[in-house]
Design a protein around this motif. Structure first.
Motif, PDB file in Angstrom:
ATOM      1  N   ASN A 159       3.037  -4.423 -13.678  1.00 41.14           N
ATOM      2  CA  ASN A 159       3.898  -3.250 -13.577  1.00 41.14           C
ATOM      3  C   ASN A 159       3.812  -2.640 -12.187  1.00 41.14           C
ATOM      4  O   ASN A 159       4.828  -2.242 -11.597  1.00 41.14           O
ATOM      5  CB  ASN A 159       3.472  -2.241 -14.647  1.00 41.14           C
ATOM      6  CG  ASN A 159       4.451  -1.093 -14.782  1.00 41.14           C
ATOM      7  OD1 ASN A 159       4.326  -0.106 -14.084  1.00 41.14           O
ATOM      8  ND2 ASN A 159       5.436  -1.235 -15.640  1.00 41.14           N
ATOM      9  N   VAL A 174       4.483   4.880  -3.922  1.00 39.26           N
ATOM     10  CA  VAL A 174       3.263   4.832  -3.110  1.00 39.26           C
ATOM     11  C   VAL A 174       3.516   5.327  -1.683  1.00 39.26           C
ATOM     12  O   VAL A 174       2.769   6.132  -1.149  1.00 39.26           O
ATOM     13  CB  VAL A 174       2.676   3.394  -3.074  1.00 39.26           C
ATOM     14  CG1 VAL A 174       1.558   3.286  -2.044  1.00 39.26           C
ATOM     15  CG2 VAL A 174       2.147   2.993  -4.452  1.00 39.26           C
ATOM     16  N   LEU A 175       4.601   4.859  -1.081  1.00 34.42           N
ATOM     17  CA  LEU A 175       4.858   5.194   0.327  1.00 34.42           C
ATOM     18  C   LEU A 175       5.860   6.336   0.499  1.00 34.42           C
ATOM     19  O   LEU A 175       6.425   6.523   1.578  1.00 34.42           O
ATOM     20  CB  LEU A 175       5.352   3.956   1.080  1.00 34.42           C
ATOM     21  CG  LEU A 175       4.434   2.726   1.026  1.00 34.42           C
ATOM     22  CD1 LEU A 175       4.988   1.610   1.892  1.00 34.42           C
ATOM     23  CD2 LEU A 175       3.020   3.078   1.457  1.00 34.42           C
ATOM     24  N   LEU A 231      -2.879   6.145  -9.395  1.00 35.48           N
ATOM     25  CA  LEU A 231      -1.886   5.072  -9.478  1.00 35.48           C
ATOM     26  C   LEU A 231      -1.817   4.617 -10.931  1.00 35.48           C
ATOM     27  O   LEU A 231      -2.819   4.193 -11.500  1.00 35.48           O
ATOM     28  CB  LEU A 231      -2.277   3.899  -8.570  1.00 35.48           C
ATOM     29  CG  LEU A 231      -1.306   2.712  -8.543  1.00 35.48           C
ATOM     30  CD1 LEU A 231       0.085   3.130  -8.106  1.00 35.48           C
ATOM     31  CD2 LEU A 231      -1.821   1.603  -7.633  1.00 35.48           C
ATOM     32  N   ASN A 232      -0.628   4.740 -11.524  1.00 33.46           N
ATOM     33  CA  ASN A 232      -0.528   4.447 -12.948  1.00 33.46           C
ATOM     34  C   ASN A 232       0.810   3.768 -13.262  1.00 33.46           C
ATOM     35  O   ASN A 232       1.682   3.674 -12.409  1.00 33.46           O
ATOM     36  CB  ASN A 232      -0.705   5.746 -13.755  1.00 33.46           C
ATOM     37  CG  ASN A 232      -1.394   5.509 -15.077  1.00 33.46           C
ATOM     38  OD1 ASN A 232      -1.373   4.394 -15.612  1.00 33.46           O
ATOM     39  ND2 ASN A 232      -2.013   6.537 -15.615  1.00 33.46           N
ATOM     40  N   ASN A 233       0.943   3.308 -14.518  1.00 31.19           N
ATOM     41  CA  ASN A 233       2.166   2.590 -14.879  1.00 31.19           C
ATOM     42  C   ASN A 233       3.231   3.497 -15.484  1.00 31.19           C
ATOM     43  O   ASN A 233       4.150   3.035 -16.152  1.00 31.19           O
ATOM     44  CB  ASN A 233       1.837   1.423 -15.815  1.00 31.19           C
ATOM     45  CG  ASN A 233       1.306   1.890 -17.155  1.00 31.19           C
ATOM     46  OD1 ASN A 233       0.814   3.009 -17.267  1.00 31.19           O
ATOM     47  ND2 ASN A 233       1.402   1.059 -18.173  1.00 31.19           N
ATOM     48  N   LYS A 288       7.062  -2.495  -9.698  1.00 28.86           N
ATOM     49  CA  LYS A 288       7.574  -1.212  -9.211  1.00 28.86           C
ATOM     50  C   LYS A 288       7.345  -1.048  -7.708  1.00 28.86           C
ATOM     51  O   LYS A 288       8.138  -0.435  -7.012  1.00 28.86           O
ATOM     52  CB  LYS A 288       6.915  -0.051  -9.968  1.00 28.86           C
ATOM     53  CG  LYS A 288       7.456   0.077 -11.382  1.00 28.86           C
ATOM     54  CD  LYS A 288       6.803   1.226 -12.122  1.00 28.86           C
ATOM     55  CE  LYS A 288       7.312   1.309 -13.551  1.00 28.86           C
ATOM     56  NZ  LYS A 288       6.391   2.076 -14.405  1.00 28.86           N
ATOM     57  N   VAL A 312      -2.285  -4.101  -4.180  1.00 27.88           N
ATOM     58  CA  VAL A 312      -1.293  -3.267  -3.488  1.00 27.88           C
ATOM     59  C   VAL A 312      -1.404  -3.456  -1.970  1.00 27.88           C
ATOM     60  O   VAL A 312      -0.403  -3.630  -1.280  1.00 27.88           O
ATOM     61  CB  VAL A 312      -1.462  -1.778  -3.864  1.00 27.88           C
ATOM     62  CG1 VAL A 312      -0.623  -0.881  -2.953  1.00 27.88           C
ATOM     63  CG2 VAL A 312      -1.071  -1.560  -5.322  1.00 27.88           C
ATOM     64  N   GLY A 354       9.925  -0.149  -4.768  1.00 26.45           N
ATOM     65  CA  GLY A 354       9.646   0.988  -3.912  1.00 26.45           C
ATOM     66  C   GLY A 354       9.473   0.608  -2.455  1.00 26.45           C
ATOM     67  O   GLY A 354      10.025   1.246  -1.558  1.00 26.45           O
ATOM     68  N   GLU A 394       3.651   6.447  -9.834  1.00 29.54           N
ATOM     69  CA  GLU A 394       4.091   5.085 -10.125  1.00 29.54           C
ATOM     70  C   GLU A 394       4.161   4.313  -8.817  1.00 29.54           C
ATOM     71  O   GLU A 394       4.385   4.882  -7.754  1.00 29.54           O
ATOM     72  CB  GLU A 394       5.453   5.111 -10.793  1.00 29.54           C
ATOM     73  CG  GLU A 394       5.379   5.592 -12.226  1.00 29.54           C
ATOM     74  CD  GLU A 394       6.660   5.267 -12.973  1.00 29.54           C
ATOM     75  OE1 GLU A 394       6.708   4.235 -13.641  1.00 29.54           O
ATOM     76  OE2 GLU A 394       7.605   6.058 -12.854  1.00 29.54           O
ATOM     77  N   ALA A 395       4.001   3.001  -8.932  1.00 33.25           N
ATOM     78  CA  ALA A 395       3.887   2.182  -7.726  1.00 33.25           C
ATOM     79  C   ALA A 395       5.108   2.290  -6.813  1.00 33.25           C
ATOM     80  O   ALA A 395       4.996   2.125  -5.607  1.00 33.25           O
ATOM     81  CB  ALA A 395       3.636   0.724  -8.095  1.00 33.25           C
ATOM     82  N   ARG A 396       6.264   2.598  -7.384  1.00 36.29           N
ATOM     83  CA  ARG A 396       7.447   2.676  -6.515  1.00 36.29           C
ATOM     84  C   ARG A 396       7.375   3.847  -5.540  1.00 36.29           C
ATOM     85  O   ARG A 396       8.081   3.873  -4.544  1.00 36.29           O
ATOM     86  CB  ARG A 396       8.741   2.742  -7.343  1.00 36.29           C
ATOM     87  CG  ARG A 396       8.957   3.995  -8.133  1.00 36.29           C
ATOM     88  CD  ARG A 396      10.395   4.058  -8.662  1.00 36.29           C
ATOM     89  NE  ARG A 396      10.629   3.000  -9.659  1.00 36.29           N
ATOM     90  CZ  ARG A 396      10.402   3.146 -10.975  1.00 36.29           C
ATOM     91  NH1 ARG A 396       9.972   4.291 -11.448  1.00 36.29           N
ATOM     92  NH2 ARG A 396      10.636   2.164 -11.811  1.00 36.29           N
ATOM     93  N   PHE A 403      -0.639  -4.123 -16.613  1.00 38.11           N
ATOM     94  CA  PHE A 403      -0.821  -2.972 -15.726  1.00 38.11           C
ATOM     95  C   PHE A 403      -0.577  -3.394 -14.275  1.00 38.11           C
ATOM     96  O   PHE A 403       0.219  -2.785 -13.559  1.00 38.11           O
ATOM     97  CB  PHE A 403      -2.233  -2.388 -15.885  1.00 38.11           C
ATOM     98  CG  PHE A 403      -2.435  -1.117 -15.094  1.00 38.11           C
ATOM     99  CD1 PHE A 403      -2.124   0.106 -15.659  1.00 38.11           C
ATOM    100  CD2 PHE A 403      -2.902  -1.149 -13.793  1.00 38.11           C
ATOM    101  CE1 PHE A 403      -2.289   1.289 -14.931  1.00 38.11           C
ATOM    102  CE2 PHE A 403      -3.063   0.015 -13.054  1.00 38.11           C
ATOM    103  CZ  PHE A 403      -2.755   1.244 -13.628  1.00 38.11           C
TER     104      PHE A 403
END
Lengths: 335, 335
Positions: free
Chosen positions: B231, A215-216, A179-181, B235, A233, B239, A211-213, B228
């Motif tokens: 962000n 995740v799912l 998981l990164n930016n 995001k 998260v 998402g 990227e966090a967008r 971090f």
């Protein structure tokens, strides 16, 4: 036979939900024995009420219980509590797994200090599963056991998650991401930049940054992060899902036409809610412990407990811990 | 007159959307002058097409544009780009604000290196606003400008956010919280534990820790975190909202009855979508810069650009930067 110690205290609907879950579980799983830890008289009364077949259910009396507001390391010194008694069964080799919906902090502390870590594991990690848009699950590791992490911890998390997703969830080559930016390799904070290099070297199917967008999105089977970020998260998932449903509900009840429409779509909303439901998959597993420790959600109902027990059965049958020990032993030591 | 430099290049719908947004903005705001930075001929053609009154619109020709994949510090050395020209206008005092939907990294680098920081500000912070369940907005600071933060940065962020929410959003005593992994004061990672103490000492209405599940609860006006984590939250919001809507849509179209219901509720879904829409509030402001720098979303349409221009107007009229400078000067120096 897989022997599972069930802490029947500590959750919102305990002990009734835990006991009902236990009874359901023994009906569908032939290879488990359950040891219910809690107040014996209360457990007996519940079992009687359910008219349960208790052939593979035993009781370990524990008169005390841990409150979720107790300081964890102090709490687990109370040896008469149901959680500590359950953990001790695993420590002594009298049970293979523990399932508890009690205090997360106490369970983490107890697992580490009573059951102890697998040899070579620096930090155990709390690893829940989230539902993806594609109908599968993604493991988020770590979600709160370790707020400050070294890159090497994240490397170990990646190996543990990969082993779990393979052995318990049956995924051939689990896709493990960091998981990164940003998606590019050079992105990140100091921790993730260093972890990226170590994940590339780990014996896993490392697919890079997520990227966090995404995740799912269903593109990943496990996502590695430090416990602070993972906790954010995890809790945000709960909160945002709830907040969004509240906002949507406000709009759906704002006019008659929408209200009527919502009533017609009720089954779809139910199916959606079920899909978002943690109860389907069990609890969050604590990886890196010398035994199987499952943290069931605090608001678990009987079904959620039965799922968590199923998860413990799969974990034990999957031979997860010996595989983790082997994989960890092969990682290079921190310089 | 507030003079706003608008980088019309870089976004998905640029330059058309930016230019149309500019024309809309001058119609509704009497006290602004816009300087459109980009290819002059193209801008002129768009303005002609719109039949726009250009009394308060001028053009600064820039033949190049920054691509979002360019390395930020290299990108901002290209002085003929629309973004750099726009930033230079603020640096030279020929404009009060910049609005750009171009590369976030380049805008951050350019704002810091060309426009420069407010005296005393250690790190500028990217600060978007998210919609809450109560219909208001919460500022998330920082969301990506600083991946590794010291506690003192977070203290400065809290002061900048408080000033913004008061002066631009008109909130009397903004409720500032620290994003943390528990609500109790002693919770957190090393950074948040140290930051908690500094936020308590800051001249703000510090209301304590906020767990991620409560981000959108409407109980807070600004949430402080490192770039971090911010962000990831930002995001993930995008998402998760998208993922949840996809899952819900799948269910709503799975049977005829639900489909019919969904059709009837269409207006409610539209209102919900609008509520979740960043376009209503403008862009993410870069706080701590010696001028007003607004990052509009990459997919901004004309309406989103008009909102971002409105935000720049409110920022300048709100006298935000002198207030930030004053508040920062009063903070104790790092030992």
């Amino acid at each position: 036979m897989i022997r599972i110690a069930l802490d029947v205290m500590g959750g919102d609907n305990c002990p009734a939900a835990a006991i009902e879950g236990a009874v359901r579980a023994t009906k569908t799983m032939e290879d488990i024995e359950l040891i219910l830890c809690g107040k014996e008289a209360q457990i007996k009364a519940e079992l009687d009420k359910l008219g349960a077949d208790t052939e593979r259910i035993s009781i370990l009396d524990a008169q005390e219980e841990i409150d979720c507001h107790e300081q964890p390391t102090a709490a687990i010194r109370r040896r008469e509590t149901s959680m500590v008694k359950a953990l001790n069964l695993v420590a002594k080799g009298e049970a293979d797994a523990v399932v508890s919906s009690g205090s997360t902090g106490a369970l983490l502390a107890g697992a580490t200090l009573i059951v102890k870590r697998i040899k070579g594991v620096k930090r155990p990690a709390l690893s829940p599963l989230l539902p993806t848009v594609k109908g599968g699950w993604i493991m988020l590791i770590d979600c709160g056991a370790n707020t400050d992490c070294k890159p090497q911890y994240l490397q170990q998390f990646s190996v543990m998650a990969s082993t779990y997703m393979q052995s318990v969830m049956g995924i051939d080559k689990p896709r493990i991401a960091l998981l990164n930016n940003g998606s590019e390799a050079e992105k990140g904070c100091e921790l993730t930049k260093a972890a990226y290099k170590l994940l590339k070297e780990a014996p896993i199917n490392f697919v890079g940054n997520c990227e966090a967008r995404d995740v799912l999105s269903g593109e990943y089977d496990a996502l590695v992060c430090d416990g602070f970020v993972g906790n954010v998260v995890l809790k945000y998932t709960e909160g945002l899902a709830g907040s969004m449903m509240t906002m949507l509900k406000t709009e759906l009840t704002a006019d008659l036409r929408s209200k009527l429409g919502a009533a017609l779509s009720m089954n779809a909303f139910r199916r959606f809610k079920k899909k978002m439901d943690y109860k389907e998959v069990g609890g969050a597993v604590l990886l890196g412990i010398n035994g199987c420790v499952i943290k069931a959600h605090g608001s678990s109902d009987a079904k959620a407990f039965a799922s968590a027990i199923k998860q413990a059965e799969l974990f034990s049958n999957g031979n997860v811990n010996p595989k983790i020990a082997e994989a960890i032993a092969e990682l290079p030591e921190e310089e």
